[in-house]
Design a protein around this motif. Structure first.
Motif, PDB file in Angstrom:
ATOM      1  N   ALA A 121       0.906  -1.319  -0.098  1.00 42.77           N
ATOM      2  CA  ALA A 121      -0.078  -0.144  -0.021  1.00 42.77           C
ATOM      3  C   ALA A 121       0.840   1.176   0.039  1.00 42.77           C
ATOM      4  CB  ALA A 121      -0.890   0.098   1.386  1.00 42.77           C
ATOM      5  N   SER A 124       2.330   1.683  -3.702  1.00 45.17           N
ATOM      6  CA  SER A 124       1.532   2.477  -4.613  1.00 45.17           C
ATOM      7  C   SER A 124       1.381   3.752  -4.242  1.00 45.17           C
ATOM      8  CB  SER A 124       0.382   1.520  -4.619  1.00 45.17           C
ATOM      9  OG  SER A 124      -0.325   1.307  -3.586  1.00 45.17           O
ATOM     10  N   THR A 125       1.161   3.977  -3.043  1.00 44.97           N
ATOM     11  CA  THR A 125       1.029   5.459  -2.539  1.00 44.97           C
ATOM     12  C   THR A 125       2.224   6.399  -3.052  1.00 44.97           C
ATOM     13  OG1 THR A 125      -0.131   4.702  -0.853  1.00 44.97           O
ATOM     14  CG2 THR A 125      -0.053   7.143  -0.961  1.00 44.97           C
ATOM     15  N   ALA A 145       2.249   6.948  -6.297  1.00 47.42           N
ATOM     16  CA  ALA A 145       1.420   8.269  -7.102  1.00 47.42           C
ATOM     17  C   ALA A 145       2.124   9.569  -6.516  1.00 47.42           C
ATOM     18  CB  ALA A 145       0.044   8.338  -6.283  1.00 47.42           C
ATOM     19  N   PHE A 146       2.652   9.572  -5.295  1.00 45.21           N
ATOM     20  CA  PHE A 146       3.589  10.857  -4.999  1.00 45.21           C
ATOM     21  C   PHE A 146       4.557  11.180  -5.544  1.00 45.21           C
ATOM     22  CE2 PHE A 146       1.048  12.887  -1.458  1.00 45.21           C
ATOM     23  CZ  PHE A 146       0.146  12.075  -1.286  1.00 45.21           C
ATOM     24  N   TYR A 205       5.140   7.643   7.731  1.00 50.10           N
ATOM     25  CA  TYR A 205       4.073   7.446   6.314  1.00 50.10           C
ATOM     26  C   TYR A 205       4.048   8.790   5.831  1.00 50.10           C
ATOM     27  CZ  TYR A 205       0.482   5.548   3.388  1.00 50.10           C
ATOM     28  OH  TYR A 205      -0.238   5.363   2.388  1.00 50.10           O
ATOM     29  N   LEU A 206       3.652   9.851   6.265  1.00 49.85           N
ATOM     30  CA  LEU A 206       3.514  11.083   5.574  1.00 49.85           C
ATOM     31  C   LEU A 206       4.805  11.759   5.324  1.00 49.85           C
ATOM     32  CD1 LEU A 206       0.607  12.526   7.672  1.00 49.85           C
ATOM     33  CD2 LEU A 206       0.597  11.407   5.558  1.00 49.85           C
ATOM     34  N   LEU A 260       5.874   9.899   2.157  1.00 52.30           N
ATOM     35  CA  LEU A 260       5.338  10.549   0.881  1.00 52.30           C
ATOM     36  C   LEU A 260       5.714  11.989   0.891  1.00 52.30           C
ATOM     37  CD1 LEU A 260       1.971   9.089   1.616  1.00 52.30           C
ATOM     38  CD2 LEU A 260       3.621   8.383   0.321  1.00 52.30           C
ATOM     39  N   ARG A 293      10.726  29.330   7.652  1.00 49.97           N
ATOM     40  CA  ARG A 293       9.465  29.178   7.237  1.00 49.97           C
ATOM     41  C   ARG A 293       9.241  27.671   6.956  1.00 49.97           C
ATOM     42  NH1 ARG A 293       8.115  32.875   2.464  1.00 49.97           N
ATOM     43  NH2 ARG A 293       9.940  34.039   2.618  1.00 49.97           N
ATOM     44  N   GLN A 294       7.673  27.291   6.983  1.00 52.60           N
ATOM     45  CA  GLN A 294       7.611  25.977   6.671  1.00 52.60           C
ATOM     46  C   GLN A 294       7.530  25.758   5.375  1.00 52.60           C
ATOM     47  OE1 GLN A 294       6.741  23.847   9.061  1.00 52.60           O
ATOM     48  NE2 GLN A 294       6.812  24.954  10.912  1.00 52.60           N
ATOM     49  N   VAL A 346       6.414  22.592   2.350  1.00 50.48           N
ATOM     50  CA  VAL A 346       5.340  21.391   2.178  1.00 50.48           C
ATOM     51  C   VAL A 346       5.580  20.367   3.297  1.00 50.48           C
ATOM     52  CG1 VAL A 346       4.703  19.527   0.822  1.00 50.48           C
ATOM     53  CG2 VAL A 346       5.093  21.808  -0.323  1.00 50.48           C
ATOM     54  N   ALA A 383       4.152  20.943   6.481  1.00 58.50           N
ATOM     55  CA  ALA A 383       2.835  20.626   6.566  1.00 58.50           C
ATOM     56  C   ALA A 383       2.722  19.021   7.147  1.00 58.50           C
ATOM     57  CB  ALA A 383       1.794  20.675   5.472  1.00 58.50           C
ATOM     58  N   SER A 396       3.889  28.078  -1.816  1.00 61.39           N
ATOM     59  CA  SER A 396       2.685  28.717  -1.299  1.00 61.39           C
ATOM     60  C   SER A 396       1.887  29.546  -2.505  1.00 61.39           C
ATOM     61  CB  SER A 396       3.005  29.724   0.073  1.00 61.39           C
ATOM     62  OG  SER A 396       3.976  30.625  -0.559  1.00 61.39           O
ATOM     63  N   GLY A 397       2.253  29.392  -3.515  1.00 56.01           N
ATOM     64  CA  GLY A 397       1.755  30.262  -4.564  1.00 56.01           C
ATOM     65  C   GLY A 397       1.971  31.650  -4.843  1.00 56.01           C
ATOM     66  N   LEU A 454      -5.761   5.054  -4.402  1.00 54.00           N
ATOM     67  CA  LEU A 454      -4.970   3.810  -4.837  1.00 54.00           C
ATOM     68  C   LEU A 454      -5.140   2.609  -4.046  1.00 54.00           C
ATOM     69  CD1 LEU A 454      -1.624   5.998  -4.643  1.00 54.00           C
ATOM     70  CD2 LEU A 454      -2.565   4.780  -6.596  1.00 54.00           C
ATOM     71  N   ASN A 455      -6.318   2.514  -3.137  1.00 48.16           N
ATOM     72  CA  ASN A 455      -6.355   1.204  -2.669  1.00 48.16           C
ATOM     73  C   ASN A 455      -7.815   0.722  -2.709  1.00 48.16           C
ATOM     74  OD1 ASN A 455      -3.927   0.937  -0.601  1.00 48.16           O
ATOM     75  ND2 ASN A 455      -4.760   3.055   0.201  1.00 48.16           N
TER      76      ASN A 455
END
Lengths: 629, 259
Positions: A215, A218-219, A222-223, A346-347, A350, A452-453, A455, A458, A627-628, B25-26
């Protein structure tokens, strides 16, 4: 601005705490459900660990009790019981079982299918000959139950050590005859506090497992795809910066030929590398867990003492609500912390996938490194936390209030509750402390000091990493040394400049008078550097080190000082720095002559002031693309 | 405040991306396909083939107790029937009828060391002076219920010569000072032809033994399983548990097994 950031911190802490508690509640569900006793229930892994951690005499008592239970079981058979006429069936059988079931674990595992060792042990245990004959003729296996379920629980809970293993604590009411609502509330808080602490301790070592599984892979895929898109954009940005002469060709070359392929390799093998590292950490945790488990068991015995505390003197209902409430919160916070660790990993993993494209741009490269190091740090935090837990718990369990029969004094007991609660609070918030007081990370590996923070910030917030990252930032700001390999865009220049006594060559500029003995690459680099005064400034700022006299102030300090200064103060600061560099190189300067001295002094001062500007910029890196703005 | 707002937006965006990605994805794992049961296994409730022979049939006469069937025709099927019909002689212990049962056992068997083993429990209990309470339905201590187990395996068979047959039987056992309890176990017979199938050896083959190399394993046993109900009744999870680590190969259901 100050109040704003303060309120943000408070909000973050509130979010993290809320997540602690909610995760604790979620993970507590299975723990509660596990209490339902089935007929075939066996000890779970946690209980087995606690059993293994008990003192030897307790283990022997439990084993004997279990063998007694097995003997009772065997003597339920009519033929065997009749064959044993003249002897005490149960105790003789227990003795026979004890001859080969030498540990409580073996006794719990015995399923009755193999009766050969039992039959062999019967004569020496004092069984009459018909019993041995019955055993050998083969129907001994007709009806035999392993120790499980209610029988096992009953047998174990008869023993003080067994109660710890099972994690069952009988709580007496804090105030015997609660008169008003508050006293009843105090009773509830105490019962809940002791019960949940006990439960949390029992489940502490099994809540957090991070696995790099399909899992995750696969995640990650994508990332990483988004990360590769980002990488494409980064190429545009890279070339734009090159054409704007904000970075030079040398860095661009490094980016294209080295970091470009490297980031692709990392995209492909990131999960595999993560899996390997995570495996090491799991092994490490596993190794520590056993040691910690026995400490937790000691502490569990200490906590179970709280169950018998009653109101006395100043240790009244209000104190009970506060102290046991603190115990309750601390216990859950600790469980939540361990439960959050896999989420953070996990985060963050990613996050790395998402940021992998940043690697090709010299300016943003450190961010990937930062998140990667944070990931490593968090995965390393679990074994460290377990170690710390063992240390703290063994300290607590050895306090006088918990040793021996304890003390019959309200205040001592109240303090002991506070001590336990405070210790667990310390553990729950130990990770930031670890990073502050246990310098496990080489300062160069955390080469980020930005305010500064990003991505990753977060993701870190979500993963309870905020406190850790701020600690890392603090440490790093104070400790980061010059010459970070492959670090900032000026890094290669710093490295080049420190190679030899070349500071004068630099400052003498384009004459190429041959004072320095630079390699052939240096002239090209120099010309590039002369076009980019900022970078040259960095080179000169570090050139002091090339002169054999080590620069005692770190870049971080210089940068801080630079940032603090404004206008004239900054200029004078730069002058001072330049002069310092010149002063340290005075031996060379004297050899070079008065002209060179003047030129060098002026050039150094100019470059240092440029450098000051540049470093002020580099301290606050551009996050606009995120931040755009 | 502006910075703060952007941070929160970035955080929200990241969480959203992650949530969407995780959901996308799951996909739900498709339920694993069940294997098609082969034709041989399709017939029985627990996946064993069902034979045409029945417990309590196959012979033409009865032994001296008036109920044990004898007089078989010597086929391998009749050996399986004989084994089922002889099982109560091995398993049952009723102190009031023990003497007759022992006599019957000698009638249907050839003399050998197995007789002592087969009669050990009965002799012990029948000769005991005062037994603790626990007997059920009169003087019963062990009572087999072959149809409750209802499985057999012919390990080797040579018509009208010799056969090794395993019978999986249910039963009820008395417990000292307690209510009786159900059990299941496998009785392994060696039958030898001598104008009829006669028991020439028997054993409750234990784990790790193989009846002198004549069987693959001791067959399913209920050791370690507790039953709420004293009436033996097979369930498919029980069958799975009993056959744990044992071969299912060769086991066949009697046509009148209790299912």
């Amino acid at each position: 601005m100050q109040t704003l950031s303060a309120s943000r911190t408070i909000r973050l802490v509130a979010i993290v705490l809320a997540m602690f508690l909610s995760f604790g509640i979620i993970t507590a569900g299975p723990a509660q459900a596990a209490d339902d006793v089935s007929k075939s229930e066996k000890l779970n892994a946690d209980q087995l660990k606690r059993l293994a951690g008990l003192p030897a005499d307790q283990r022997d008592k439990i084993r004997d009790r279990l063998n007694q239970e097995l003997g009772k079981n065997a003597c339920g058979d009519f033929a065997f019981s009749t064959a044993m006429t003249g002897a005490n069936c149960e105790s003789v059988s227990a003795k026979a079982f004890g001859s080969f079931l030498t540990t409580p674990e073996k006794a719990l595992d015995y399923d009755g299918t193999n009766t050969v060792p039992f039959c062999a042990a019967l004569p020496s245990a004092g069984a009459p000959s018909p019993a041995t004959a019955w055993c050998v003729q083969g129907s001994a296996v007709k009806k035999f139950l392993p120790i499980a379920g209610v029988v096992m629980r009953t047998a174990l809970s008869a023993m003080p050590g067994g109660q710890v293993v099972l994690g069952t604590v009988d709580t007496v009411a804090f105030i015997a005859n609660a008169k008003d609502g508050f006293e009843k509330f105090a009773n509830t808080v105490k019962a809940e506090g002791v019960k949940s602490t006990n439960e949390v301790l029992n489940n502490l070592l099994k809540v957090s497992v991070f696995e790099v599984d399909d899992a995750f892979r696969s995640t990650w895929a994508a990332f990483a795809a988004i990360g590769i898109l980002v990488m494409g954009l980064m190429y545009f940005k890279l070339w734009k910066d090159v054409s704007n002469e904000e970075i030079d060709m040398d860095s661009a070359r490094t980016s294209l030929l080295w970091y470009g392929p490297l980031s692709m390799v990392l995209v492909l093998f990131g999960p595999a590398i993560g899996y390997v590292i995570n495996g090491w950490m799991s092994d490490l945790s596993e190794g520590v867990t056993f040691w910690t488990a026995s400490r937790v068991t000691d502490f569990g015995v200490a906590i179970s003492r709280f169950a018998s505390y009653e109101s006395s003197g100043a240790f009244g209902p209000l104190a009970a609500v506060l102290l046991f409430g603190l115990l309750f919160i601390a216990a859950w916070a600790m469980l939540g912390l361990l439960a959050l660790q896999p989420l953070a990993l996990y985060l963050l993993g990613l996050g790395v996938a998402l940021m992998i494209g940043f690697m090709i741009h010299p300016k943003y490269r450190e961010r990937v490194g930062k998140v990667g190091v944070l990931w490593l740090g968090i995965s390393l935090s679990k074994p460290l936390l377990l170690l710390l837990m063992g240390a703290v718990f063994s300290y607590i369990a050895s306090r006088p209030a918990f040793a021996g029969e304890g003390v019959d004094d309200g205040m001592v007991n109240a303090t002991s509750v506070f001590l336990a609660a405070a210790a667990m609070c310390v553990l729950a918030f130990a990770l930031p402390m670890l990073y502050k007081y246990v310098p496990i990370l080489p300062s160069s590996s955390t080469s980020m000091g930005e305010g500064r923070q990003s991505v990753a910030g977060a993701a870190m917030v979500a993963g309870a990493g905020a406190a850790i990252s701020s600690s890392i930032r603090q440490r790093r700001t104070a400790q980061v040394q010059s010459g970070t390999p492959g670090g900032r865009s000026g890094g290669s220049y710093g490295g080049g400049a420190t190679k030899g006594p070349s500071s004068m060559t630099h400052s003498e500029g384009h004459s190429g008078s041959g004072l320095g003995s630079n390699g052939p690459g240096m002239s090209g680099r120099r010309s590039a550097a002369s076009r980019i005064p900022n970078d040259q400034g960095a080179a000169t700022g570090q050139s002091g080190q090339g002169q054999g006299q080590p620069e005692t102030r770190t870049i971080g300090e210089l940068q801080k000082a630079d940032r603090a200064g404004t206008g004239g103060a900054k200029a004078s600061q730069s002058l001072k720095t330049g002069a310092g560099a010149v002063g340290r190189g005075s031996a060379k300067v004297a050899a070079g002559g008065a002209t060179a001295f003047l030129l060098a002094g002026r050039e150094a001062a100019r470059q240092a002031s440029m450098r000051g500007q540049r470093s002020a910029r580099s301290m606050a890196p551009d996050t606009d693309h995120i931040s755009g703005r | 405040m502006r910075k703060h707002w952007k941070l929160l937006t970035a955080l929200g965006a990241v969480i959203l991306i992650i949530a969407v990605a995780v959901v996308l994805l799951n996909p739900p794992v498709p339920a694993p396909k069940k294997d098609d049961p082969s034709a041989l296994q399709a017939s029985g409730k627990f996946g064993f083939p069902v034979s045409g022979i029945k417990i309590g049939e196959g012979g033409t006469k009865t032994a001296s107790d008036g109920k044990t069937i004898t007089g078989y025709n010597g086929t391998c099927d009749s050996a399986a029937q004989a084994a089922a019909n002889y099982t109560p002689l091995i398993e049952d212990v009723n102190t009031s009828t023990w003497a007759q049962q022992k006599k019957t056992l000698v009638e249907v068997g050839k003399q050998g060391p197995w007789v002592e083993r087969a009669t050990f429990n009965g002799d012990l209990l029948a000769n005991a002076k005062d037994l603790p309470p626990g007997a059920f339905d009169g003087q019963w201590y062990y009572r087999s219920d072959v149809a409750a187990g209802g499985l057999y395996r012919v390990t080797s068979c040579d018509e009208k010569k010799k056969a090794v047959v395993q019978v999986f039987t249910g039963g009820v056992a008395a417990v000292v000072n307690k209510a009786p309890s159900a059990f299941f176990q496998t009785v392994t017979f060696e039958l030898t032809w001598s104008d009829d199938w006669k028991i020439s050896d028997f054993a409750i083959v234990q784990a790790g033994q193989d009846f002198g190399g004549r069987v693959k394993d001791g067959g399913p046993m209920s050791v370690g399983t507790s039953f709420d109900d004293p009436t033996p009744m097979l369930q498919s999870d029980l069958v799975d548990a009993f056959f744990q680590g044992k071969s299912r190969e060769g086991w066949v259901e009697y046509a009148n097994a209790k299912r």
